[in-house]
Design a protein around this motif. Structure first.
Motif, PDB file in Angstrom:
ATOM      1  N   ARG A 182       0.819  -1.206   0.000  1.00 19.98           N
ATOM      2  CA  ARG A 182       0.000   0.000   0.000  1.00 19.98           C
ATOM      3  C   ARG A 182       0.862   1.270   0.000  1.00 19.98           C
ATOM      4  NH1 ARG A 182      -3.933   0.937  -1.948  1.00 19.98           N
ATOM      5  NH2 ARG A 182      -4.516   2.566  -0.464  1.00 19.98           N
ATOM      6  N   ILE A 183       1.933   1.271   0.742  1.00 20.95           N
ATOM      7  CA  ILE A 183       2.803   2.456   0.798  1.00 20.95           C
ATOM      8  C   ILE A 183       3.449   2.706  -0.559  1.00 20.95           C
ATOM      9  CG2 ILE A 183       4.936   3.369   1.796  1.00 20.95           C
ATOM     10  CD1 ILE A 183       4.142   2.022   4.417  1.00 20.95           C
ATOM     11  N   VAL A 184       3.934   1.663  -1.202  1.00 20.28           N
ATOM     12  CA  VAL A 184       4.544   1.814  -2.528  1.00 20.28           C
ATOM     13  C   VAL A 184       3.513   2.341  -3.520  1.00 20.28           C
ATOM     14  CG1 VAL A 184       5.525   0.560  -4.483  1.00 20.28           C
ATOM     15  CG2 VAL A 184       6.343   0.100  -2.174  1.00 20.28           C
ATOM     16  N   LYS A 185       2.307   1.790  -3.476  1.00 21.26           N
ATOM     17  CA  LYS A 185       1.272   2.216  -4.409  1.00 21.26           C
ATOM     18  C   LYS A 185       0.900   3.679  -4.174  1.00 21.26           C
ATOM     19  CE  LYS A 185      -3.314   0.910  -6.094  1.00 21.26           C
ATOM     20  NZ  LYS A 185      -4.469  -0.015  -5.908  1.00 21.26           N
ATOM     21  N   GLU A 186       0.725   4.072  -2.912  1.00 21.46           N
ATOM     22  CA  GLU A 186       0.354   5.456  -2.582  1.00 21.46           C
ATOM     23  C   GLU A 186       1.467   6.428  -2.966  1.00 21.46           C
ATOM     24  OE1 GLU A 186      -2.089   8.310  -1.611  1.00 21.46           O
ATOM     25  OE2 GLU A 186      -2.724   6.302  -0.932  1.00 21.46           O
ATOM     26  N   ALA A 187       2.699   6.106  -2.630  1.00 22.95           N
ATOM     27  CA  ALA A 187       3.824   7.012  -2.874  1.00 22.95           C
ATOM     28  C   ALA A 187       4.090   7.189  -4.365  1.00 22.95           C
ATOM     29  CB  ALA A 187       5.070   6.498  -2.167  1.00 22.95           C
ATOM     30  N   THR A 188       4.051   6.125  -5.117  1.00 29.20           N
ATOM     31  CA  THR A 188       4.313   6.237  -6.559  1.00 29.20           C
ATOM     32  C   THR A 188       3.179   6.978  -7.273  1.00 29.20           C
ATOM     33  OG1 THR A 188       3.395   3.991  -6.806  1.00 29.20           O
ATOM     34  CG2 THR A 188       5.794   4.206  -6.677  1.00 29.20           C
ATOM     35  N   ASN A 189       1.938   6.744  -6.866  1.00 30.56           N
ATOM     36  CA  ASN A 189       0.819   7.480  -7.476  1.00 30.56           C
ATOM     37  C   ASN A 189       0.936   8.975  -7.190  1.00 30.56           C
ATOM     38  OD1 ASN A 189      -0.466   5.306  -8.696  1.00 30.56           O
ATOM     39  ND2 ASN A 189      -1.694   4.838  -6.891  1.00 30.56           N
ATOM     40  N   ASN A 190       1.297   9.344  -5.958  1.00 31.27           N
ATOM     41  CA  ASN A 190       1.480  10.758  -5.626  1.00 31.27           C
ATOM     42  C   ASN A 190       2.626  11.373  -6.411  1.00 31.27           C
ATOM     43  OD1 ASN A 190      -0.624  10.788  -3.840  1.00 31.27           O
ATOM     44  ND2 ASN A 190       0.636  10.488  -2.022  1.00 31.27           N
ATOM     45  N   ALA A 191       3.707  10.623  -6.589  1.00 27.82           N
ATOM     46  CA  ALA A 191       4.861  11.140  -7.329  1.00 27.82           C
ATOM     47  C   ALA A 191       4.498  11.452  -8.773  1.00 27.82           C
ATOM     48  CB  ALA A 191       6.004  10.133  -7.275  1.00 27.82           C
ATOM     49  N   ILE A 192       3.618  10.641  -9.351  1.00 27.32           N
ATOM     50  CA  ILE A 192       3.230  10.845 -10.753  1.00 27.32           C
ATOM     51  C   ILE A 192       2.142  11.915 -10.866  1.00 27.32           C
ATOM     52  CG2 ILE A 192       2.191   9.736 -12.760  1.00 27.32           C
ATOM     53  CD1 ILE A 192       3.492   7.111 -11.811  1.00 27.32           C
ATOM     54  N   ARG A 193       1.120  11.828 -10.024  1.00 24.22           N
ATOM     55  CA  ARG A 193      -0.037  12.712 -10.151  1.00 24.22           C
ATOM     56  C   ARG A 193       0.267  14.127  -9.673  1.00 24.22           C
ATOM     57  NH1 ARG A 193      -5.358  10.569  -7.441  1.00 24.22           N
ATOM     58  NH2 ARG A 193      -3.922  10.461  -5.689  1.00 24.22           N
ATOM     59  N   HIS A 194       0.913  14.263  -8.539  1.00 22.37           N
ATOM     60  CA  HIS A 194       1.173  15.582  -7.961  1.00 22.37           C
ATOM     61  C   HIS A 194       2.592  16.085  -8.242  1.00 22.37           C
ATOM     62  CE1 HIS A 194      -2.641  15.184  -5.990  1.00 22.37           C
ATOM     63  NE2 HIS A 194      -2.249  14.132  -5.281  1.00 22.37           N
ATOM     64  N   GLY A 195       3.559  15.193  -8.217  1.00 23.58           N
ATOM     65  CA  GLY A 195       4.947  15.620  -8.410  1.00 23.58           C
ATOM     66  C   GLY A 195       5.399  15.670  -9.851  1.00 23.58           C
ATOM     67  N   LYS A 196       4.579  15.096 -10.792  1.00 20.67           N
ATOM     68  CA  LYS A 196       4.936  15.070 -12.224  1.00 20.67           C
ATOM     69  C   LYS A 196       6.318  14.447 -12.433  1.00 20.67           C
ATOM     70  CE  LYS A 196       1.135  17.389 -12.805  1.00 20.67           C
ATOM     71  NZ  LYS A 196      -0.087  16.688 -13.271  1.00 20.67           N
ATOM     72  N   SER A 197       6.571  13.376 -11.730  1.00 17.15           N
ATOM     73  CA  SER A 197       7.888  12.730 -11.799  1.00 17.15           C
ATOM     74  C   SER A 197       8.052  11.946 -13.098  1.00 17.15           C
ATOM     75  CB  SER A 197       8.071  11.782 -10.612  1.00 17.15           C
ATOM     76  OG  SER A 197       7.895  12.461  -9.393  1.00 17.15           O
ATOM     77  N   LYS A 198       9.299  11.861 -13.533  1.00 19.49           N
ATOM     78  CA  LYS A 198       9.649  11.067 -14.702  1.00 19.49           C
ATOM     79  C   LYS A 198      10.503   9.859 -14.343  1.00 19.49           C
ATOM     80  CE  LYS A 198       7.519  13.653 -17.678  1.00 19.49           C
ATOM     81  NZ  LYS A 198       6.303  13.129 -18.352  1.00 19.49           N
ATOM     82  N   ASN A 199      11.150   9.910 -13.174  1.00 15.54           N
ATOM     83  CA  ASN A 199      11.999   8.808 -12.720  1.00 15.54           C
ATOM     84  C   ASN A 199      11.712   8.546 -11.247  1.00 15.54           C
ATOM     85  OD1 ASN A 199      14.020   8.379 -15.108  1.00 15.54           O
ATOM     86  ND2 ASN A 199      13.927  10.593 -14.796  1.00 15.54           N
ATOM     87  N   ILE A 200      11.458   7.271 -10.938  1.00  9.57           N
ATOM     88  CA  ILE A 200      11.173   6.867  -9.568  1.00  9.57           C
ATOM     89  C   ILE A 200      12.065   5.669  -9.235  1.00  9.57           C
ATOM     90  CG2 ILE A 200       9.412   6.056  -7.938  1.00  9.57           C
ATOM     91  CD1 ILE A 200       7.306   7.359  -9.697  1.00  9.57           C
ATOM     92  N   LYS A 201      12.614   5.682  -8.023  1.00 10.85           N
ATOM     93  CA  LYS A 201      13.452   4.579  -7.564  1.00 10.85           C
ATOM     94  C   LYS A 201      12.850   3.992  -6.297  1.00 10.85           C
ATOM     95  CE  LYS A 201      18.196   3.354  -6.327  1.00 10.85           C
ATOM     96  NZ  LYS A 201      19.568   3.849  -6.071  1.00 10.85           N
TER      97      LYS A 201
END
Length: 747
Positions: free
Chosen positions: A651-670
C-alpha cells in the motif's frame, strides 16, 4: 406686432435672466450700443455747437462736458448692472430723466440731443421688459411738452404741439419700435443659438460619456476574458488591481486576500491576510483601514457594502464566497479632489465579475479536492478492511477525520459490546488524534460521555460546549454516531473552536466519515468471521487428508513394528526383512505425502516470491501506463516479511508512486526494498516538483494529499515502525519506511 410682442414676453424670463439669476449679456449688443452712443454723441454735439442761437460758447461746452462725463459714468454703471436687472432699470430710468432735462433745456424736441437720448431706449429694448422703452419715450415727450408749455405760456396748444412735431415724434417712436423689433429678433436668434450650443454641449457630453462607457465596456470585456483564463485566485486578484488602476482614476489599488473565508462574526479577532500586489506593506493597510470596523459593518445584514473613508480618500468592497463568508477585500485610493460617485457603479461590475470568477475557481478546486478525498478514502477502505485489529481501523479513521476537518483534535469512541467478537480491544475503547497539550482530556471527557449517552438513546448528531478548568467555554464538541442499519458502534467526534464558522461543513465531513467507518467496521467484523470459517474449513481439509493418507500409513507402520516385536522369535530372518522393507516403503510414502501437503500449503517451500512478483508487476504496469522509468531493487528474502508487513509495504509503494506521478509530475522513480530478519526498510525517491513540507502540512488545499500521507504514516505506525518524508521544492521527494520484522506477529 402681436406676434413680436408675444415673443418678447415669452423670452423675457428665459433670456433676460440665466439659471443663476444674472442678466444674459451678449457682446453683439455691447458693440452695437457702444458704437451708436459714440456716433450719436459726436453728431449731436457737432450740430449743437454749430447751431445758431443766443447760447454762449462756454454754456455749450459745459453741456457737452456734462454729457461726456455722464456717458462714461452710465456706461460703467450699465456694465456692472448687467448682473442685476433691477439696478439696470434704475440706471436706465435715471439717465433718461437726465437726458430729458438736457433735451428740454436745449430746445425740447428741436434739440439735437433728442437723438442721443435714444441710447437708454436701446438698452431698455434689449434688456428690460417690453413697456420700459415706451415709458422712456413718454418721459422724453412729457419733458418736451413741459418745456414748450413753459416757454409758450398761454399760447401753448397741445394740438398745435403734436401738429408741429408729428413727423419727429413718429420718427422717434418708429425708431424705438425698430429697436424693440431688432432686439426681439436678436434675442430670439440668441436664445436659439444658446439652445443649440447647449444641445451641442449635451451631445458632446453624451458622446464623451458613450466613448468612456465604450472604453470601460471594452476594458471589462478584456478583464473578463483574462480573468476566466486564470488558473488560481491570486492571478484573478492581480488582474483586478491592474484593470482598476488603468480604467479608473485611482492612485493605487489592492486586494486583501484573507487566509481563510470568514463571515467576520468576531470583529475583535485578528484578521490575517496577504496583499495583492505584494509591494504594498501590511502596516500601510493597517494604518489606512480599520479592518475591525469593516468586519463589524459587513457582519450586519442589509448594510451597504461600500465603505468610504470620511475624507473620501479610499473605498473598500468585500469579495464574498457566499452570503455569509468574505474571502477578500478590494481597496482603492483616490487622488485629492476626485469622487468615487463618478465610477462606483462601473467599478462594481469589475468587482462582481472577479468575485464570481474566484468563486468558480474555489468551487472547482473544492470539487477536485472532494473527488481526490473520495478516491483516497475508498482506496483507504481496502487498507482499513484488511486490518485484523479493529483498534487499527478506528485509529486510521480518526487520523483521516482530523486531516479532512482540519480540527486540532478528533476522537473515535467505540463501544466494546458492539464488537464483542474482537477480544483485542481490552480496556481501550477510544482513540484520540491531535496534540496532547491542546484541549486535554479533562476538558472533553465528560461531554463525550454525555454525548455517547444521548447517541445510545437516539443515534443523531450531538453538539456540546467544552469548558476549561476555569469554567470558560473553549471549544465545541461535534459528535456523529457511527451506525449501521442494525447497530450503533460508537461515535466520531471533533473538537472545534467555539467561534468557528464552518460547523456545518465539519459535520458533513464527520457524517461521511462515520458512515464509511461503520461500513469498514462491519466489513472488518465480517471478514474476521469469514477468515475464521476459512481457517476451520482448511483445518478440516488438512485433517481429512492426514486421516486418509498419513494416519493410515502410520497405522500400518505401527502394526508391522508390533508384529516383529510379538513374533520376533518365530520369524525367520527373511520374514523380518520383508516386514522391515514394507515398513520402510510405507514410511517413505508417508514422508512424500507430507512433503506434498507442506508444498501446497507453504509458498516458501515452493520457492514462490508472490509479494515481490506482485509488487514488480504493479510498478511495471504503472511505468508503462505513464511513460516513466521506475527502478525497482530488492535485497533479502521475502520470507522475512509477514502478511501484515507485505500488505503495508504494498500500500505504501502504491500510494507514494501514485502521488509522485499525479502531484509531483515525476519522470523517474526509484524503489528500494531491503528485507532483513530483524528490520526491513523501504525507500521511494522521485525527481518530481517536490513541496515545502511545513507549508504542505498547513495548506488547506492539500487536504486530499494529506489522506495519502496519513494512510502511509498509520500503516507504518501500526507495524511499530516509522515513516519519514524529505522534500524540497524543485528537488523531488524521498520517503523512508522502517519496520521491525521479527517482533511483528502475523495477525
Amino acid at each position: 406686432m402681436r406676434a413680436i410682442s408675444g415673443s418678447f414676453h415669452r423670452i423675457d424670463k428665459n433670456y433676460l435672466l440665466n439659471s443663476k439669476g444674472k442678466i444674459n449679456f451678449h457682446p453683439g449688443f455691447s458693440t452695437t450700443f457702444g458704437l451708436f452712443r459714440a456716433i450719436s454723441l459726436l453728431l449731436t454735439s457737432i450740430v449743437f455747437m454749430l447751431a445758431p442761437g443766443q447760447r454762449l460758447l462756454f454754456d455749450k461746452l459745459g453741456f457737452l462736458l456734462f454729457l461726456v462725463i455722464s456717458s462714461f459714468i452710465f456706461v460703467y454703471l450699465y456694465n456692472r448692472a448687467i448682473k442685476r436687472s433691477d439696478n439696470l432699470a434704475v440706471y436706465v430710468l435715471a439717465e433718461s430723466v437726465i437726458l430729458a432735462i438736457i433735451v428740454a433745456l436745449t430746445g425740447g424736441l428741436d434739440s439735437p440731443f433728442i437723438w442721443y437720448a435714444l441710447n437708454p431706449v436701446m438698452i431698455a429694448s434689449a434688456y428690460l421688459p417690453f413697456f420700459m422703452p415706451w415709458t422712456l419715450m413718454s418721459v422724453y415727450l412729457l419733458f418736451s411738452i413741459l418745456e414748450d408749455l413753459y416757454f409758450e405760456g398761454a399760447n401753448f396748444s397741445l394740438l398745435g404741439f403734436f401738429s408741429n412735431y408729428l413727423g419727429l415724434i413718429s420718427a422717434l417712436f418708429l425708431m424705438a419700435l425698430a429697436f424693440q423689433i431688432f432686439s426681439g429678433i436678436y434675442r430670439v436668434l440668441a436664445v436659439q443659438s444658446q439652445a443649440l450650443e447647449e444641445q451641442q454641449e449635451k451631445l458632446t457630453e453624451a458622446y464623451n460619456s458613450l466613448e468612456k462607457n465604450h472604453q470601460r465596456s471594452k476594458s471589462l470585456s478584456d478583464f473578463q476574458r483574462e480573468a476566466v483564463a486564470c488558473k488560481n485566485t491570486s492571478d484573478v486578484y492581480r488582474k483586478l488591481v491592474e484593470y482598476a488602476e488603468d480604467v479608473f482614476p485611482l492612485q493605487k489599488a489592492a486586494v486583501l486576500v484573507l487566509d481563510s473565508p470568514t463571515p467576520f462574526l468576531n470583529p475583535t479577532h485578528q484578521i490575517l491576510f496577504t496583499v495583492v500586489p505584494p509591494d504594498i506593506p501590511h502596516n500601510f493597510i493597517s494604518e489606512e483601514l480599520n479592518l475591525a470596523e469593516l468586519a463589524r459593518r459587513w457582519s450586519e445584514p442589509g448594510k451597504d457594502e461600500v465603505a468610504i473613508s470620511e475624507d473620501n480618500s479610499w473605498l473598500s468592497l468585500p469579495l464574498r464566497l457566499n452570503d455569509y463568508s468574505i474571502m477578500a477585500i478590494f481597496v482603492g485610493w483616490l487622488p485629492p479632489g476626485k469622487s468615487f460617485a463618478n465610477f462606483q457603479s462601473e467599478l462594481n461590475f469589475f468587482i462582481n465579475f472577479a468575485q464570481q470568477t474566484v468563486c468558480n475557481i474555489f468551487n472547482l478546486k473544492r470539487t477536485e479536492q472532494t473527488m481526490q478525498r473520495m478516491t483516497a478514502l475508498y482506496e483507504a477502505v481496502e487498507t482499513i478492511s484488511s486490518r485484523d485489529d479493529i483498534k487499527e481501523v478506528i485509529d486510521l479513521f480518526a487520523a483521516y477525520a482530523r486531516a479532512l476537518t482540519g480540527n486540532k483534535k478528533v476522537i473515535f469512541w467505540l463501544d466494546k459490546t458492539s464488537v464483542k467478537e474482537d477480544s483485542s480491544l481490552n480496556n481501550r475503547i477510544y482513540t484520540v488524534k491531535g496534540e496532547k497539550d491542546v484541549l486535554p482530556e479533562s476538558y472533553w471527557y465528560e461531554p463525550l460521555i454525555a454525548a455517547w449517552s444521548r447517541i445510545q438513546k437516539t443515534p443523531h448528531s450531538v453538539e456540546h460546549l467544552v469548558y476549561d478548568s476555569q469554567g470558560k467555554p473553549v471549544a465545541r464538541l461535534l459528535c456523529m454516531p457511527v451506525k449501521s442499519r442494525s447497530h450503533c458502534f460508537g461515535l466520531l467526534a471533533a473538537l472545534q473552536p467555539k467561534d468557528a464558522f464552518n460547523t456545518e461543513e465539519v459535520m458533513q465531513t464527520l457524517s461521511f466519515m462515520a458512515n464509511l467507518a461503520a461500513v469498514a467496521i462491519e466489513r472488518n467484523i465480517a471478514e474476521l468471521f469469514s477468515d475464521k470459517m476459512l481457517l476451520l474449513e482448511e483445518q478440516n481439509r488438512i485433517a481429512n487428508e492426514i486421516h486418509d493418507s498419513v494416519s493410515q500409513n502410520l497405522f500400518s507402520v505401527v502394526y508391522g513394528a508390533e508384529a516383529i516385536i510379538r513374533q520376533g522369535d518365530t520369524l525367520s530372518p527373511n520374514e523380518k526383512k520383508q516386514i522391515l522393507q514394507a515398513i520402510r516403503d510405507v514410511t517413505a510414502k508417508t514422508a512424500k505425502e507430507l512433503r506434498l501437503l507442506i508444498y501446497r500449503l507453504s509458498p516458501r517451500h515452493r520457492g514462490d516470491h508472490t509479494f515481490v512478483s506482485e509488487l514488480e508487476k504493479q510498478l511495471n504496469g504503472l511505468a508503462e501506463l505513464n511513460q516513466i522509468d521506475i527502478d525497482f531493487n530488492i535485497s533479502g528474502k521475502e520470507e522475512y516479511l509477514n502478511a501484515a508487513i507485505r500488505r503495508a509495504f504494498y500500500r505504501i509503494v502504491k500510494e507514494a508512486t501514485n502521488n509522485a506521478i499525479r502531484h509531483g509530475k515525476s519522470k523517474n522513480i526509484k524503489v528500494d526494498l531491503l528485507m532483513d530478519p530483524f528490520e526491513s526498510q523501504l525507500f521511494i525517491q522521485d525527481d518530481g516538483k517536490g513541496c515545502d513540507i511545513d507549508l504542505y502540512s498547513t495548506n488547506a488545499e492539500s487536504s486530499a494529499r494529506k489522506l495519502g500521507v496519513v494512510n502511509m504514516t498509520e500503516l507504518a505506525r501500526s507495524l511499530q515502525g516509522h515513516l519519514n518524508i524529505e522534500s524540497k521544492v524543485g528537488e523531488g521527494t524521498k520517503i523512508s519506511v522502517s519496520v521491525p520484522t521479527s517482533p511483528v506477529p502475523e495477525n
